[in-house]
Design a protein around this motif. Structure first.
Motif, PDB file in Angstrom:
ATOM      1  N   ALA A   1       0.645  -1.269   0.016  1.00  0.00           N
ATOM      2  CA  ALA A   1       0.160  -0.185  -0.027  1.00  0.00           C
ATOM      3  C   ALA A   1       0.741   1.223  -0.200  1.00  0.00           C
ATOM      4  O   ALA A   1       0.597   2.079  -0.474  1.00  0.00           O
ATOM      5  N   MET A   2       1.753   1.410   0.706  1.00  0.00           N
ATOM      6  CA  MET A   2       2.740   2.267   0.714  1.00  0.00           C
ATOM      7  C   MET A   2       3.570   2.434  -0.514  1.00  0.00           C
ATOM      8  O   MET A   2       3.781   3.739  -0.975  1.00  0.00           O
ATOM      9  N   GLY A   3       3.897   1.511  -1.334  1.00  0.00           N
ATOM     10  CA  GLY A   3       4.469   1.491  -2.531  1.00  0.00           C
ATOM     11  C   GLY A   3       3.434   2.274  -3.612  1.00  0.00           C
ATOM     12  O   GLY A   3       3.829   3.210  -4.471  1.00  0.00           O
ATOM     13  N   THR A   4       2.174   1.844  -3.405  1.00  0.00           N
ATOM     14  CA  THR A   4       1.348   2.309  -4.264  1.00  0.00           C
ATOM     15  C   THR A   4       1.018   3.800  -3.965  1.00  0.00           C
ATOM     16  O   THR A   4       0.845   4.604  -5.106  1.00  0.00           O
ATOM     17  N   MET A   5       1.084   4.265  -2.501  1.00  0.00           N
ATOM     18  CA  MET A   5       0.858   5.566  -2.448  1.00  0.00           C
ATOM     19  C   MET A   5       2.156   6.338  -2.857  1.00  0.00           C
ATOM     20  O   MET A   5       1.679   7.570  -3.567  1.00  0.00           O
ATOM     21  N   ALA A   6       3.067   5.990  -2.783  1.00  0.00           N
ATOM     22  CA  ALA A   6       4.496   6.704  -3.347  1.00  0.00           C
ATOM     23  C   ALA A   6       4.300   6.890  -4.999  1.00  0.00           C
ATOM     24  O   ALA A   6       4.445   7.794  -5.381  1.00  0.00           O
ATOM     25  N   GLU A   7       3.788   5.810  -5.683  1.00  0.00           N
ATOM     26  CA  GLU A   7       3.567   6.083  -7.209  1.00  0.00           C
ATOM     27  C   GLU A   7       2.427   6.994  -7.349  1.00  0.00           C
ATOM     28  O   GLU A   7       2.759   7.755  -8.389  1.00  0.00           O
ATOM     29  N   ALA A   8       1.355   7.068  -6.537  1.00  0.00           N
ATOM     30  CA  ALA A   8       0.230   7.750  -6.659  1.00  0.00           C
ATOM     31  C   ALA A   8       0.834   9.602  -6.325  1.00  0.00           C
ATOM     32  O   ALA A   8       0.676  10.276  -7.162  1.00  0.00           O
ATOM     33  N   LEU A   9       1.563   9.754  -5.345  1.00  0.00           N
ATOM     34  CA  LEU A   9       2.074  10.770  -4.999  1.00  0.00           C
ATOM     35  C   LEU A   9       3.071  11.435  -6.276  1.00  0.00           C
ATOM     36  O   LEU A   9       3.117  12.559  -6.475  1.00  0.00           O
ATOM     37  N   GLU A  10       3.850  10.451  -6.550  1.00  0.00           N
ATOM     38  CA  GLU A  10       4.754  10.826  -7.650  1.00  0.00           C
ATOM     39  C   GLU A  10       4.111  11.312  -9.062  1.00  0.00           C
ATOM     40  O   GLU A  10       4.408  12.442  -9.590  1.00  0.00           O
ATOM     41  N   GLU A  11       2.841  10.774  -9.346  1.00  0.00           N
ATOM     42  CA  GLU A  11       2.282  11.091 -10.326  1.00  0.00           C
ATOM     43  C   GLU A  11       1.404  12.509 -10.296  1.00  0.00           C
ATOM     44  O   GLU A  11       1.072  12.814 -11.122  1.00  0.00           O
ATOM     45  N   MET A  12       1.180  12.590  -8.998  1.00  0.00           N
ATOM     46  CA  MET A  12       0.385  13.949  -8.439  1.00  0.00           C
ATOM     47  C   MET A  12       1.465  15.021  -8.360  1.00  0.00           C
ATOM     48  O   MET A  12       0.904  16.023  -8.274  1.00  0.00           O
ATOM     49  N   ARG A  13       2.876  14.836  -8.427  1.00  0.00           N
ATOM     50  CA  ARG A  13       3.766  15.909  -8.278  1.00  0.00           C
ATOM     51  C   ARG A  13       3.505  17.182  -9.072  1.00  0.00           C
ATOM     52  O   ARG A  13       3.435  18.041  -8.527  1.00  0.00           O
ATOM     53  N   PRO A  14       3.312  16.876 -10.336  1.00  0.00           N
ATOM     54  CA  PRO A  14       2.908  18.281 -11.350  1.00  0.00           C
ATOM     55  C   PRO A  14       1.621  18.967 -10.734  1.00  0.00           C
ATOM     56  O   PRO A  14       1.796  20.008 -10.766  1.00  0.00           O
ATOM     57  N   ALA A  15       0.746  18.111 -10.440  1.00  0.00           N
ATOM     58  CA  ALA A  15      -0.364  18.769 -10.086  1.00  0.00           C
ATOM     59  C   ALA A  15      -0.218  19.480  -8.500  1.00  0.00           C
ATOM     60  O   ALA A  15      -0.611  20.859  -8.459  1.00  0.00           O
ATOM     61  N   LEU A  16       0.453  18.970  -7.684  1.00  0.00           N
ATOM     62  CA  LEU A  16       0.989  19.675  -6.527  1.00  0.00           C
ATOM     63  C   LEU A  16       1.884  20.913  -6.396  1.00  0.00           C
ATOM     64  O   LEU A  16       1.646  21.820  -5.700  1.00  0.00           O
ATOM     65  N   GLU A  17       2.729  20.906  -7.874  1.00  0.00           N
ATOM     66  CA  GLU A  17       3.587  21.972  -7.487  1.00  0.00           C
ATOM     67  C   GLU A  17       2.940  23.000  -8.499  1.00  0.00           C
ATOM     68  O   GLU A  17       3.026  24.177  -8.005  1.00  0.00           O
ATOM     69  N   GLU A  18       1.872  22.605  -9.374  1.00  0.00           N
ATOM     70  CA  GLU A  18       1.203  23.814  -9.860  1.00  0.00           C
ATOM     71  C   GLU A  18       0.187  24.288  -8.748  1.00  0.00           C
ATOM     72  O   GLU A  18       0.077  25.574  -8.446  1.00  0.00           O
ATOM     73  N   MET A  19      -0.429  23.515  -7.826  1.00  0.00           N
ATOM     74  CA  MET A  19      -1.135  24.071  -6.805  1.00  0.00           C
ATOM     75  C   MET A  19      -0.051  24.933  -5.937  1.00  0.00           C
ATOM     76  O   MET A  19      -0.784  26.096  -5.496  1.00  0.00           O
ATOM     77  N   ALA A  20       0.896  24.462  -5.551  1.00  0.00           N
ATOM     78  CA  ALA A  20       1.784  25.394  -4.550  1.00  0.00           C
ATOM     79  C   ALA A  20       2.119  26.587  -5.257  1.00  0.00           C
ATOM     80  O   ALA A  20       2.084  27.554  -4.463  1.00  0.00           O
ATOM     81  N   ALA A  21       2.182  26.461  -6.571  1.00  0.00           N
ATOM     82  CA  ALA A  21       2.685  27.941  -7.169  1.00  0.00           C
ATOM     83  C   ALA A  21       1.504  28.898  -7.257  1.00  0.00           C
ATOM     84  O   ALA A  21       1.593  29.963  -6.955  1.00  0.00           O
ATOM     85  N   ARG A  22       0.144  28.128  -7.438  1.00  0.00           N
ATOM     86  CA  ARG A  22      -0.841  29.024  -7.478  1.00  0.00           C
ATOM     87  C   ARG A  22      -1.235  29.662  -5.894  1.00  0.00           C
ATOM     88  O   ARG A  22      -1.490  30.868  -5.840  1.00  0.00           O
ATOM     89  N   LEU A  23      -0.985  28.788  -4.988  1.00  0.00           N
ATOM     90  CA  LEU A  23      -1.003  29.319  -3.686  1.00  0.00           C
ATOM     91  C   LEU A  23      -0.153  30.276  -3.284  1.00  0.00           C
ATOM     92  O   LEU A  23      -0.351  31.409  -3.101  1.00  0.00           O
ATOM     93  N   GLN A  24       1.132  30.176  -3.749  1.00  0.00           N
ATOM     94  CA  GLN A  24       2.092  31.379  -3.619  1.00  0.00           C
ATOM     95  C   GLN A  24       1.622  32.533  -4.266  1.00  0.00           C
ATOM     96  O   GLN A  24       2.066  33.630  -3.670  1.00  0.00           O
ATOM     97  N   GLU A  25       1.179  32.429  -5.575  1.00  0.00           N
ATOM     98  CA  GLU A  25       0.767  33.581  -6.128  1.00  0.00           C
ATOM     99  C   GLU A  25      -0.409  34.267  -5.641  1.00  0.00           C
ATOM    100  O   GLU A  25      -0.425  35.789  -5.462  1.00  0.00           O
ATOM    101  N   SER A  26      -1.133  33.577  -4.768  1.00  0.00           N
ATOM    102  CA  SER A  26      -2.429  34.374  -4.122  1.00  0.00           C
ATOM    103  C   SER A  26      -2.315  34.734  -2.722  1.00  0.00           C
ATOM    104  O   SER A  26      -3.067  35.428  -2.303  1.00  0.00           O
ATOM    105  N   LEU A  27      -1.169  34.346  -2.050  1.00  0.00           N
ATOM    106  CA  LEU A  27      -0.759  35.034  -0.785  1.00  0.00           C
ATOM    107  C   LEU A  27      -0.219  36.451  -0.835  1.00  0.00           C
ATOM    108  O   LEU A  27       0.363  36.842  -1.858  1.00  0.00           O
ATOM    109  N   PRO A  28      -0.643  36.978   0.168  1.00  0.00           N
ATOM    110  CA  PRO A  28      -0.254  38.507   0.034  1.00  0.00           C
ATOM    111  C   PRO A  28       1.103  38.727   0.047  1.00  0.00           C
ATOM    112  O   PRO A  28       1.983  38.074   0.757  1.00  0.00           O
ATOM    113  N   GLN A  29       1.787  39.687  -0.786  1.00  0.00           N
ATOM    114  CA  GLN A  29       3.223  39.608  -0.684  1.00  0.00           C
ATOM    115  C   GLN A  29       3.377  40.691   0.092  1.00  0.00           C
ATOM    116  O   GLN A  29       2.877  41.802   0.324  1.00  0.00           O
ATOM    117  N   GLU A  30       4.836  40.709   1.090  1.00  0.00           N
ATOM    118  CA  GLU A  30       5.008  41.465   2.206  1.00  0.00           C
ATOM    119  C   GLU A  30       6.194  42.419   1.691  1.00  0.00           C
ATOM    120  O   GLU A  30       6.767  42.244   0.663  1.00  0.00           O
TER     121      GLU A  30
END
Length: 146
Positions: A117-146
């Motif tokens: 199950a952990m191996g399957t989860m690691a594969e899924a997370l690796e496949e999700m990496r681009p989406a997670l990176e995009e989500m993190a970039a959008r989150l960074q952009e939406s945060l107020p700049q100090e």
């Protein structure tokens, strides 16, 4: 046993995307290569590796069940400076909780399934990496700049 497996799975779920989150939060990220998740997934999905790990963990749990607790309790008392309960030097977990003797067998039986199950989860997370990176970039952009 169930709590240990859930803890391990939770740790794997949290640890895999951590470098992404740390990078986007301008925190130092541990050096983790993309293929590390793939390697982990392959290793955890390997039946021979699962069997060897399960046998190792069974052996370790057998040793821990038969470890004399008296010296450990004494050392804990000395380190903490607190008075600890009186424990016979030869008392073991197995003698205190005889039902714990089934734990090594359960580890051997269930650990391969948990590793799969952990191996399957690691594969899924690796496949999700681009989406997670995009989500993190959008989150960074939406945060107020100090």
């Amino acid at each position: 046993m169930r709590n240990s497996v859930l803890s391990a799975l939770s740790l794997a779920a949290i640890a895999a995307p951590a470098p992404l989150l740390a990078q986007d939060a301008d925190l130092p990220a541990p050096e983790v290569e993309e293929e590390a998740a793939t390697d982990l997934a392959e290793k955890f999905s390997d039946p021979e590796y699962q069997r060897e790990t399960a046998m190792l963990m069974r052996t370790l749990s057998e040793v821990l069940l038969d470890l004399p607790l008296g010296p450990l309790v004494e050392a804990a008392g000395e380190m903490s400076g607190e008075e600890m309960p009186e424990v016979d030097r030869d008392t073991t977990l197995r003698s205190m909780a005889p039902e714990a003797g089934r734990i090594p067998e359960e580890i051997e039986r269930n650990l391969p399934r948990a590793m799969e199950a952990m191996g399957t989860m690691a594969e899924a997370l690796e496949e999700m990496r681009p989406a997670l990176e995009e989500m993190a970039a959008r989150l960074q952009e939406s945060l107020p700049q100090e």
